[in-house]
Design a protein around this motif. Structure first.
Motif, PDB file in Angstrom:
ATOM      1  N   ARG A   1      13.917  -1.816  -2.654  1.00 22.76           N
ATOM      2  CA  ARG A   1      13.095  -0.602  -2.581  1.00 22.76           C
ATOM      3  C   ARG A   1      14.001   0.612  -2.743  1.00 22.76           C
TER       4      ARG A   1
ATOM      5  N   LYS B   1       3.997   4.073   0.736  1.00 22.19           N
ATOM      6  CA  LYS B   1       2.598   4.492   0.717  1.00 22.19           C
ATOM      7  C   LYS B   1       2.494   5.936   0.247  1.00 22.19           C
ATOM      8  N   LYS B   2       1.408   6.214  -0.479  1.00 26.12           N
ATOM      9  CA  LYS B   2       1.136   7.587  -0.902  1.00 26.12           C
ATOM     10  C   LYS B   2      -0.367   7.766  -0.895  1.00 26.12           C
TER      11      LYS B   2
ATOM     12  N   GLN C   1      -2.379   4.805   0.388  1.00 24.70           N
ATOM     13  CA  GLN C   1      -2.409   3.543  -0.345  1.00 24.70           C
ATOM     14  C   GLN C   1      -0.987   3.079  -0.662  1.00 24.70           C
TER      15      GLN C   1
ATOM     16  N   PHE D   1       2.734  10.718   2.592  1.00 29.39           N
ATOM     17  CA  PHE D   1       3.484   9.595   2.033  1.00 29.39           C
ATOM     18  C   PHE D   1       4.335   8.967   3.124  1.00 29.39           C
TER      19      PHE D   1
ATOM     20  N   THR E   1       2.015   2.114  -2.820  1.00 33.20           N
ATOM     21  CA  THR E   1       2.388   2.469  -4.182  1.00 33.20           C
ATOM     22  C   THR E   1       2.349   1.212  -5.045  1.00 33.20           C
ATOM     23  N   ARG E   2       2.270   1.405  -6.345  1.00 35.53           N
ATOM     24  CA  ARG E   2       1.985   0.258  -7.215  1.00 35.53           C
ATOM     25  C   ARG E   2       3.109  -0.778  -7.209  1.00 35.53           C
TER      26      ARG E   2
ATOM     27  N   SER F   1      11.775  -2.284  -6.778  1.00 30.23           N
ATOM     28  CA  SER F   1      10.590  -1.696  -6.183  1.00 30.23           C
ATOM     29  C   SER F   1      10.884  -0.254  -5.782  1.00 30.23           C
ATOM     30  N   ASN F   2      10.042   0.309  -4.926  1.00 33.44           N
ATOM     31  CA  ASN F   2      10.069   1.740  -4.635  1.00 33.44           C
ATOM     32  C   ASN F   2      10.181   1.970  -3.131  1.00 33.44           C
TER      33      ASN F   2
ATOM     34  N   ILE G   1       9.202   4.637  -1.681  1.00 34.70           N
ATOM     35  CA  ILE G   1       7.958   5.283  -1.245  1.00 34.70           C
ATOM     36  C   ILE G   1       6.925   4.174  -1.128  1.00 34.70           C
TER      37      ILE G   1
ATOM     38  N   ASN H   1      14.371   7.727  -5.368  1.00 33.03           N
ATOM     39  CA  ASN H   1      14.388   8.332  -6.700  1.00 33.03           C
ATOM     40  C   ASN H   1      15.777   8.194  -7.299  1.00 33.03           C
TER      41      ASN H   1
ATOM     42  N   PHE I   1      -0.061  12.995  -8.555  1.00 34.67           N
ATOM     43  CA  PHE I   1       1.261  12.481  -8.190  1.00 34.67           C
ATOM     44  C   PHE I   1       1.950  13.396  -7.183  1.00 34.67           C
TER      45      PHE I   1
END
Length: 262
Positions: A138, A111-112, A115, A229, A117-118, A106-107, A109, A141, A220
């Protein structure tokens, strides 16, 4: 004693999946590697069980899952068009398989632009539909993202977490092998510090040049530059256990020359 099991790696032809498979195979673990491109899986011939096929093929994926007890999960871009359907499909295909533990990338980040993040939104759907124990890693980068180019629309002084793909693979492989998590859990993998693009470019020996937004990328980059974010908190204590986990190692061994225009 570590529990031995059959570990299935989705996306084994990719950057993270391939490194996870390498680490597990070095420990003589039984591994199945899944991918669409035979060239990307060729290096695993004679070492792992090769599963050549498409994530979106139900029959293929169900067969690949039939004897795995641990699963490394990463999904293709097409799976994000309907997160609910993707999670429900995976739950159906995993039903009556021996899979008990899943590590999902996962990521960091989370929220961005207000919302989720996907990848974080996918976490919620997977948690709802899947019965298996799940660990969502999570990640910050990846240093490898710098190979897309050291000059971007990121503001020069914007700091974001970066992590080595070798570190992610090291952590994921250990969890898959040890099955040491229960329920639905999250672990932050955000490296030992945040970096700005100006700092990263300077470390690579070039002066950073901020590029203008384009119609394709403004959605983005703009929320990042405007501070809209939210990042998963870094763990309070952190130790770089291997030189491969460092920025210096990446710059010396894995940074591509074409990423470094003056």
């Amino acid at each position: 004693m570590e529990k031995q099991n059959y570990i299935l790696i989705l996306g084994a032809g990719g950057n993270i999946g391939g490194k996870i498979a390498d680490r597990l195979l070095a420990q003589e673990v039984t591994v199945g590697v899944v991918g669409r491109n035979p060239e990307n899986l060729k290096r695993f011939e004679g070492k792992a069980e090769l599963w050549l096929g498409d994530f979106n093929d139900d029959t293929f994926l169900k067969e690949a899952l039939r004897k795995a007890s641990s699963l490394f999960l990463t999904v293709p871009d097409s799976a994000f068009s309907d997160l609910n359907a993707t999670a429900a499909r995976l739950a159906r295909l995993l039903k009556d398989t021996p899979v008990t533990h899943i590590v999902n990338i996962s990521n960091s980040i989370i929220k961005k632009a207000g919302q989720a993040t996907r990848l974080v939104a996918l976490e919620a759907e997977l948690n709802y539909y899947l019965e298996q124990h799940m660990l969502h890693l999570r990640c910050g980068n990846f240093f490898e993202n710098l190979n897309w180019g050291l000059h971007t629309p990121y503001a020069p002084d914007l700091k974001l977490p970066y992590v080595s793909s070798y570190e992610v693979a090291h952590v994921a492989a250990a969890h898959l092998l040890q099955q040491d998590f229960t329920g639905k859990q999250v672990q932050a993998l955000t490296g030992n510090q945040d970096y700005s693009m100006a700092e990263l470019a300077a470390a690579a020996g070039v002066n950073y040049r901020q590029l203008p937004y384009s119609d394709e990328n403004v959605h983005f980059y703009k929320p990042f530059n405007e501070g809209d974010f939210e990042v998963e908190p870094r763990l309070a204590s952190y130790t770089l256990a291997d030189e491969q986990f460092t920025l210096a190692y990446f710059l010396k061994h894995d940074l591509k020359a074409e990423a470094m225009p003056v």
